[in-house]
Scaffold this active site. Sequence first.
Site, PDB file in Angstrom:
ATOM      1  N   CYS A  52       0.865  -1.164   0.000  1.00 46.45           N
ATOM      2  CA  CYS A  52       0.000   0.000   0.000  1.00 46.45           C
ATOM      3  C   CYS A  52       0.908   1.222   0.000  1.00 46.45           C
ATOM      4  CB  CYS A  52      -0.954  -0.023   1.185  1.00 46.45           C
ATOM      5  SG  CYS A  52      -0.102  -0.100   2.742  1.00 46.45           S
ATOM      6  N   HIS A  88     -23.674  -5.933  14.396  1.00 50.81           N
ATOM      7  CA  HIS A  88     -22.980  -6.716  15.418  1.00 50.81           C
ATOM      8  C   HIS A  88     -23.198  -6.036  16.763  1.00 50.81           C
ATOM      9  CE1 HIS A  88     -19.613  -8.701  17.506  1.00 50.81           C
ATOM     10  NE2 HIS A  88     -19.668  -9.606  16.545  1.00 50.81           N
TER      11      HIS A  88
END
Lengths: 597, 90
Positions: free
Chosen positions: A26, A524
């Site tokens: 990256c 969640h």
Amino acid sequence: MDKKKLAKDIVELLGGKDNIANCVHCVTRLRFNLIDDSKANKKEIEELDGVMGLAEQGGQFQVIIGTSVADVFNEVEPLLSDKAAGAVPETKKKYNLMSILDVLTSIIAPIIPAFCAAGMIKIILLLLTALKISDGTEGAYQVFSIISDVAFYFLPILIAMSAAKRFKTDPGLAVCVAGALLYPTFVSMVSGGESLTFLGIHVPMYSYSSTIFPALLGVLLLSYLHRFWDRVVKWNAFKLLLVPILSLGITIPVTLLVLAPLGNWGALILGKGFSWMIGTLGPFAGLIIGFFMPIMTLTGLHQSLAPIELLELTSGGFSRILPIEFFHNMAESGAAFGTGVATKDKKFKALAFQTGTTAFMGVSEPALYTVMVKDRYAMLSAMIGNGIGGFLSILFALKMYAYVWPNVFSIPTFLGGDSITSNVVMLLASIVITFAVAFALPIVFSVLGLRKDRDIGVMSPISGKVIPLSEVKDEVFSKGICGEGVAVIPNEGRVVAPCDGQVVAAMNHAVGIIAKNGSEILIHVGLNTVELNGEGIKVFVKEGDNVKRGQLLIEFDKDIIEEKGYDTTCIVVKTNGEVKVDNDKRDTLSGEKLFLC
Amino acid sequence: MEKISVTLTNAVGLHARPASLLTKLANNFECNIEFYKNENPGKKGKLKSILSVLALGAAQGDILTFEANGRDEKEAVKAIDAFIKGGCGE
């Protein structure tokens, strides 16, 4: 730092090429997936000269190199087995038509507000003169006429500014490159038919006002040159002076000599192509030109039609291509309205109706850049509608007898020649057909299930305080490994569905829903609450259930869970792609919008 | 096709965290990877979708079978095997 040696050392210390399943990079890190983590010698890697640190995350070894990571990666790559290396998917550069369109759109989109202002004022001015309220000579008219034209005349400047941002180069220098194309001395030489030689080379003389590609190509060159000189000039004291001089000193002559004329020549070739097509293919030429008109307008290539249209008008007294541009507005309008009817997204609907109205008035860009680029079926509808409009236009020999901005107020310019009445009847029929086809198609595509709403609003499943995912005390969420989204610190224990969809995963602490547009949304409840094994939590849905937004999914007892030492932060993420979050630091009520995806 | 069966050892099964990590790992590979549990290929999931992994609801002791198809299937299966045996990053 010897990058070759560094690369070799890293690979060796990670257990050799056979232990590396995968390597990507990256901006600052080399990211390795190892087959056997234990073979990696972490300590020695960290001590390597050129390695800033080491991080392990999500089963991935990240060797932090800094900004020179790409150079090191280039050395690592040949050391690995042929399958293991690659750039990170999100930064992987694919050069295809869509990526070029993407670059063009991202450059043009920021300058649309300027266009819209100019377009609307142009229409009002046209109306004022058409209704004989103004004769076009008053001072106020002149001033507004400047507003209506400034964004177009200085288009290269706007492009340069926006392109500088996209190509990550110096905006001041970029504007200078575009400014050179419009510099008064140069402009007057062009209009006066004078010639200009640069070191013995003849400079092609063209007018670059209202053009896109000359400035775009210039800034693209600037971005490379600027980076190059920035790297080459090592002497920091002179950097500030030398880099701009060397960058501009080369970019501007090359742009004037080669790139800008190239942009213009491209436009001219396009023009010759069109004249030939209409001559040989008849109505089918109209069909083809019309079909591609939305894309041409999107990329700004339609600007290049202006010289052809002017040529048509000066030589024959009428234009056959201008009407196709006229039908373009009708098709865009129809497709935007049709999409507005078809979509369920309220914001998108409002936008579609609004831009559809603007397109009907003659300014199609807002519809193009807000509706068509987001919805490929809307785009296809506009293209088919425009194609049919173009076909009818050439078939009925519709002509515009003056060079105008093609919009509803320019209908009078269709009047001319011998058969005025039949011309108008055919014109009106063609307008209605074009609009109707473009309007009906998005609805048909929706009914057939082809067109789906791309962005859906995801609502908060619970009341509480919205926080960014990065503040969640669990790396899998805070680092975005699970997906993009936000978290809500709840002040109640009732979790409802954030969007319509089908439940595909129902656990004792989390529910996964696939929304109609294919977004996979995970809700969640709490952190590590899987360990509670359902204690203090009740789930009301099961796999396969279709749920409506606001429907109860889970109830939990905040006190019980917190007493046991668990964090009750609720996480709402899209696990398969990006989301658009407006504001991730605020209070929310259950059912308020969290993000678009 | 490469195929491998592994017994899931971590205490709380494939919940959000291991599922996310496993999907992330899978997405590093080009090949298509499907999986099912306890030798029941009737209900297959796609490893590259977190929700699909969660939907399978794998618990401790379940046997997970992975089927990888594609250019880098060998590497993918190796990496998955190591990930599951290593306790799914937990």
